[in-house]
Design an enzyme around this catalytic site. Sequence first.
Site, PDB file in Angstrom:
ATOM      1  CE  LYS A  74      -3.987  -2.132   2.008  1.00 56.54           C
ATOM      2  NZ  LYS A  74      -5.291  -1.795   2.807  1.00 56.54           N
ATOM      3  CG  ASP A 110      -8.000   0.344   2.909  1.00 54.38           C
ATOM      4  OD1 ASP A 110      -8.656  -0.428   2.692  1.00 54.38           O
ATOM      5  OD2 ASP A 110      -6.898   0.416   2.967  1.00 54.38           O
ATOM      6  CB  ALA A 134       0.603   2.305  16.061  1.00 52.40           C
ATOM      7  CE  LYS A 161       4.905  -0.087  14.695  1.00 53.47           C
ATOM      8  NZ  LYS A 161       5.024  -1.687  14.368  1.00 53.47           N
ATOM      9  N   GLY A 241     -15.727  -6.338  10.835  1.00 55.35           N
ATOM     10  CA  GLY A 241     -14.675  -5.820   9.646  1.00 55.35           C
ATOM     11  C   GLY A 241     -15.354  -6.074   8.272  1.00 55.35           C
TER      12      GLY A 241
HETATM   13  P1  ATR Z   1      -0.924  -3.708   9.240  1.00 54.35           P
HETATM   14  O1  ATR Z   1      -0.385  -3.179   7.978  1.00 54.35           O
HETATM   15  O2  ATR Z   1      -1.809  -4.779   9.108  1.00 54.35           O
HETATM   16  O3  ATR Z   1      -1.390  -2.847  10.185  1.00 54.35           O
HETATM   17  P2  ATR Z   1       1.549  -3.920  10.756  1.00 54.35           P
HETATM   18  O4  ATR Z   1       1.783  -2.482  10.092  1.00 54.35           O
HETATM   19  O5  ATR Z   1       2.640  -4.887  10.748  1.00 54.35           O
HETATM   20  O6  ATR Z   1       0.328  -4.586   9.877  1.00 54.35           O
HETATM   21  O7  ATR Z   1       0.990  -3.467  12.128  1.00 54.35           O
HETATM   22  C1  ATR Z   1       0.559  -4.569  12.786  1.00 54.35           C
HETATM   23  C2  ATR Z   1      -0.163  -3.883  14.167  1.00 54.35           C
HETATM   24  O8  ATR Z   1      -0.575  -4.922  14.856  1.00 54.35           O
HETATM   25  C3  ATR Z   1       0.967  -3.227  15.016  1.00 54.35           C
HETATM   26  O9  ATR Z   1       0.268  -2.145  15.490  1.00 54.35           O
HETATM   27  C4  ATR Z   1       1.125  -4.346  16.237  1.00 54.35           C
HETATM   28  O10 ATR Z   1       1.936  -3.928  17.380  1.00 54.35           O
HETATM   29  P3  ATR Z   1       3.570  -3.703  17.480  1.00 54.35           P
HETATM   30  O11 ATR Z   1       3.600  -2.198  16.764  1.00 54.35           O
HETATM   31  O12 ATR Z   1       3.651  -3.713  18.989  1.00 54.35           O
HETATM   32  O13 ATR Z   1       4.222  -4.513  16.703  1.00 54.35           O
HETATM   33  C5  ATR Z   1      -0.116  -4.921  16.559  1.00 54.35           C
HETATM   34  N1  ATR Z   1       0.145  -6.540  16.573  1.00 54.35           N
HETATM   35  C6  ATR Z   1       0.580  -7.427  15.971  1.00 54.35           C
HETATM   36  N2  ATR Z   1       0.432  -8.685  16.771  1.00 54.35           N
HETATM   37  C7  ATR Z   1       0.213  -8.272  17.944  1.00 54.35           C
HETATM   38  C8  ATR Z   1      -0.024  -8.868  19.409  1.00 54.35           C
HETATM   39  N3  ATR Z   1       0.169 -10.408  19.416  1.00 54.35           N
HETATM   40  N4  ATR Z   1      -0.308  -8.352  20.446  1.00 54.35           N
HETATM   41  C9  ATR Z   1      -0.502  -6.886  20.283  1.00 54.35           C
HETATM   42  N5  ATR Z   1      -0.552  -6.169  19.255  1.00 54.35           N
HETATM   43  C10 ATR Z   1      -0.017  -6.855  18.145  1.00 54.35           C
END
Ligand code: ATR
Length: 277
Positions: A74, A110, A134, A161, A241
């Site tokens: 994206k 989106d 985030a 973040k 969603g």
């Molecule tokens: P996307 O583009 O789908 O948003 P991303 O940019 O990798 O994917 O972001 C994933 C988000 O999910 C992040 O906010 C991540 O938290 P971190 O910044 O701490 O990595 C969150 N996330 C993913 N797995 C998680 C988990 N098991 N518990 C809490 N937060 C999670």
Amino acid sequence: MKKIEIDGNTRICGLIGNPVAHSMSPFIHNAAFEKLGLNYKYFCFKVENNNLRQAIMSMRAIDIKGMNVTVPYKQQVIPFLDELDEVAKKIGAVNTIVNNRKKLKGFNTDYIGLIKAIEEHTTIKGKKIVLLGAGGAARGIAFGIIEKKGSLIILNRTVAKAKELAKEFGCEYGGLELMDKEKADLLINSTSVGMHPKENETIAKKSQLKNFKIVLDAVYNPIETKLLKLARDAGCKTISGLNMLVYQGAASFELWTGKKPDTKLMKKIAIKKLKGE
Ligand code: ATR
């Protein structure tokens, strides 16, 4: 429904990403094209990272009318486009490309999907909204809420973040543990926690969910995530969603065809497919 045959005038739309095999988009778009008797077809294109530029160039070369863009492209797709819609520029992410006489313009639908999914239940203006996550998906959601004058708090596992994103959008932030004490009108999960095949995971506990009136999970596979089940048990109103998916798809559809699709049909098809029927 009138069956439209693929012929020499069929316009092509599709999805670029990696992976794309489990996407619901071909089902919802092809059903909507058919319902309106439009000679369009929608395909999924799995594109490897080193081929992204060529994939976008091919839109001009073989006159592909429109593309959706999904994870992980994206943001990466932006340098290969001719123009960028103002909102897509602010969000910093494109999920829709329109090919207008070989000029490729990037949009973000989106955030439109998010706003429509919420506004079916409540207005956003003046409401206190907690956003979990985030990452990339959180950006469009944060933009939509600020645009509609909601009062936003971003909570993330990695607080740094959340801080960065909050600075950009001028809102509050914190760690996930703040869910224990924050009370708000709406809780939105933008993380992938709870997504198939890890359906037993949830980012919030039932005791925390009591503090929210409405809970929206951006995860739509399964249709009712563990988070939404717990929220329902805690007495919250829930939003799947799937509604976001359908409304972002509908906005892309309109950009490509100039016509409004049947969103009820799109949702029905997606539910059927997600249930494996
Ligand atoms: P996307 O583009 O789908 O948003 P991303 O940019 O990798 O994917 O972001 C994933 C988000 O999910 C992040 O906010 C991540 O938290 P971190 O910044 O701490 O990595 C969150 N996330 C993913 N797995 C998680 C988990 N098991 N518990 C809490 N937060 C999670």
